[in-house]
Write a protein that holds these residues in place. Structure first.
Motif, PDB file in Angstrom:
ATOM      1  N   ASP A  44       0.815  -1.208   0.000  1.00 51.53           N
ATOM      2  CA  ASP A  44       0.000   0.000   0.000  1.00 51.53           C
ATOM      3  C   ASP A  44       0.853   1.264   0.000  1.00 51.53           C
ATOM      4  O   ASP A  44       0.341   2.352  -0.270  1.00 51.53           O
ATOM      5  N   SER A  45       2.157   1.149   0.302  1.00 49.09           N
ATOM      6  CA  SER A  45       3.021   2.323   0.260  1.00 49.09           C
ATOM      7  C   SER A  45       3.212   2.823  -1.165  1.00 49.09           C
ATOM      8  O   SER A  45       3.613   3.967  -1.377  1.00 49.09           O
ATOM      9  N   LEU A  51      -6.144   6.811  -4.310  1.00 47.59           N
ATOM     10  CA  LEU A  51      -6.413   5.471  -4.804  1.00 47.59           C
ATOM     11  C   LEU A  51      -6.651   4.498  -3.648  1.00 47.59           C
ATOM     12  O   LEU A  51      -7.555   3.658  -3.711  1.00 47.59           O
ATOM     13  N   LEU A  52      -5.877   4.626  -2.578  1.00 43.68           N
ATOM     14  CA  LEU A  52      -6.092   3.777  -1.406  1.00 43.68           C
ATOM     15  C   LEU A  52      -7.458   4.074  -0.794  1.00 43.68           C
ATOM     16  O   LEU A  52      -8.173   3.160  -0.366  1.00 43.68           O
ATOM     17  N   TRP A  74      -3.876   4.539   7.340  1.00 44.46           N
ATOM     18  CA  TRP A  74      -5.223   4.057   7.087  1.00 44.46           C
ATOM     19  C   TRP A  74      -6.222   4.726   8.028  1.00 44.46           C
ATOM     20  O   TRP A  74      -7.340   5.044   7.632  1.00 44.46           O
ATOM     21  N   ASN A  75      -5.800   4.928   9.266  1.00 47.32           N
ATOM     22  CA  ASN A  75      -6.670   5.574  10.228  1.00 47.32           C
ATOM     23  C   ASN A  75      -7.031   6.984   9.790  1.00 47.32           C
ATOM     24  O   ASN A  75      -8.181   7.411   9.888  1.00 47.32           O
ATOM     25  N   ARG A  82     -13.880  13.575   3.939  1.00 46.56           N
ATOM     26  CA  ARG A  82     -14.121  13.226   2.538  1.00 46.56           C
ATOM     27  C   ARG A  82     -14.400  11.741   2.377  1.00 46.56           C
ATOM     28  O   ARG A  82     -15.305  11.337   1.648  1.00 46.56           O
ATOM     29  N   PHE A  83     -13.640  10.906   3.087  1.00 47.23           N
ATOM     30  CA  PHE A  83     -13.861   9.460   2.985  1.00 47.23           C
ATOM     31  C   PHE A  83     -15.234   9.078   3.531  1.00 47.23           C
ATOM     32  O   PHE A  83     -15.949   8.275   2.924  1.00 47.23           O
TER      33      PHE A  83
END
Length: 423
Positions: A44-45, A51-52, A74-75, A82-83
């Motif tokens: 994921d880096s 995109l993530l 991730w937190n 927005r998420f």
């Protein structure tokens, strides 16, 4: 209480209280001779944040809370405004209303059912103290009111555990019957630039109290709370003759509908009253009995009980169909939609499902939103779903609770699991 398959309480919205220490994106591992080095890194880096974020938005809502405990990055993503907005409005990810089932009468604990992945979660509700409180929901918000003094009213998001206590509504505290409903302004939810004022909601309280010494006449009043003005207004005060209010009401497309019950002198056991509340917020007015009764709508047939719900701004009633010779005894369950002032039958519960509840009481719990209707017998933890689009009946996954004594009662309500909305 038996353990659910997955415990929701293990992943509360306050998961931010613990974040693992950030690790480097790669580490060096030396061979025995310390001459060879191998680089390892997290996949994921390589992904940019947007995109993530897009990938994480396809997770089931319960997995979002677990994702927030993976790492700091991730937190921060799943906690961003927005998420939360994009996740709740992602049309590519199916979202259906959940059903919360109370498992005891002493406390508000229970299980929440996700019909998409067919799982029950151990779940605790905010604010509510016992299962006999009044409950109403709309667009991710759930409203609770105590069943004693009926002056404790809370609006909360049961997923995020955010809540707000409302001012005490006007009118008599000691009413004989009370009906509560709530409605979020869904039009404002479609605007990305929403603010607190635009996320407005309305709470209505219909109070009914017998006129002293006269069982035939009942005082009725309607009180409205607006989140924009944060005040209550009394929109209607009235006296009904031969009818009383009850505990069923719902708001659809700016109209408040509530059931009334005959106290004698009518061929109908139940009736429906409709009154516009979109123009009543913020202004006090009064109504005569004749004007309220002009909106009287009879039931589609003789019903033992009725449950009102808003399905995509359509008024739907789920009713117990009474026997012809004994109208107070239930023989089946039907679903109708109101079109104008006429009821259109959508479905009748097949006998094999009706018998599947065992000894069905004259009353039952039923609620719904969007295109999903839930029906539950008070005497059983069995839960039945009906899809209004597919016209399809289906049992839910078995709830992880069993009936421990003959008189144990079960009830519940449905709500939309949303992350972005706050009271």
């Amino acid at each position: 209480m038996e353990a659910a398959e997955t415990s929701w309480t293990n992943y509360p919205y306050s998961y931010i209280t613990y974040v693992p220490e950030a690790e480097s994106s790669y580490s060096e591992v030396q061979s025995d001779d310390e001459t060879n080095k191998v680089d390892t890194f997290s996949m994921d880096s390589l992904l940019p944040d947007d995109l993530l974020e897009r990938i994480l938005s396809f997770l089931p809502i319960a997995s979002i809370f677990r994702a927030g405990t993976v790492c700091k990055r991730w937190n921060e993503i799943v906690s961003s405004r927005r998420f939360l907005w994009n996740f709740s409005n992602n049309s590519s990810v199916p979202q259906r209303p959940w059903y919360f089932m109370f498992t005891t009468t002493d406390d508000p604990s229970g299980y929440a059912y996700d019909p998409i992945i067919r799982k029950w979660y151990s779940f605790d509700l905010p604010c509510i103290e016992t299962s006999n409180w009044f409950v109403a929901s709309s667009c991710g918000l759930v409203c609770f009111m105590d069943n004693d003094c009926r002056n404790k009213i809370y609006v909360s998001n049961p997923i995020t555990k955010q809540w707000r206590r409302l001012l005490e509504p006007p009118g008599h505290r000691s009413t004989d019957y009370t009906a509560m409903s709530t409605c979020v302004n869904r039009a404002s939810q479609g605007n990305r630039a929403v603010n607190r004022a635009q996320r407005s909601y309305l709470v209505s309280i219909v109070k009914s109290k017998q006129v002293p010494g006269n069982f035939f006449q009942w005082d009725l009043s309607i009180h409205l709370y607006s989140s924009e003005t944060m005040t209550w207004t009394t929109s209607v005060t009235d006296v009904l003759s031969g009818w009383r209010g009850g505990n069923e009401s719902v708001i659809c497309d700016g109209v408040l509908y509530f059931l009334i019950y005959s106290t004698g002198g009518s061929d109908h056991r139940h009736g429906l009253i409709a009154t516009n509340v979109s123009s009543s917020v913020g202004s006090s007015s009064s109504s005569s009995s004749s004007s309220l009764m002009r909106s009287f709508i009879p039931m589609p047939c003789s019903l033992t009980c009725g449950r009102l719900m808003n399905l995509r701004e359509r008024l739907v009633i789920v009713g117990g169909i009474g026997k012809h010779d004994r109208p107070e005894v239930i023989k089946g369950i039907g679903i109708w939609v109101l079109k104008g002032k006429e009821w259109v039958e959508m479905a009748k519960m097949p006998q094999r499902f009706f018998q599947g509840f065992g000894e069905f009481d004259d009353v039952f719990a039923s609620s719904g939103t969007d295109d999903m209707v839930y029906i539950q017998s008070y005497g059983s933890p069995a839960l039945l779903t009906f899809d209004m689009n597919l016209k399809y009946w289906k049992w839910s996954q078995k709830c992880p609770v069993t009936k421990k004594f003959p008189l144990q009662l079960f009830t519940g309500f449905c709500f939309e699991p949303r992350l972005e909305i706050a009271p």
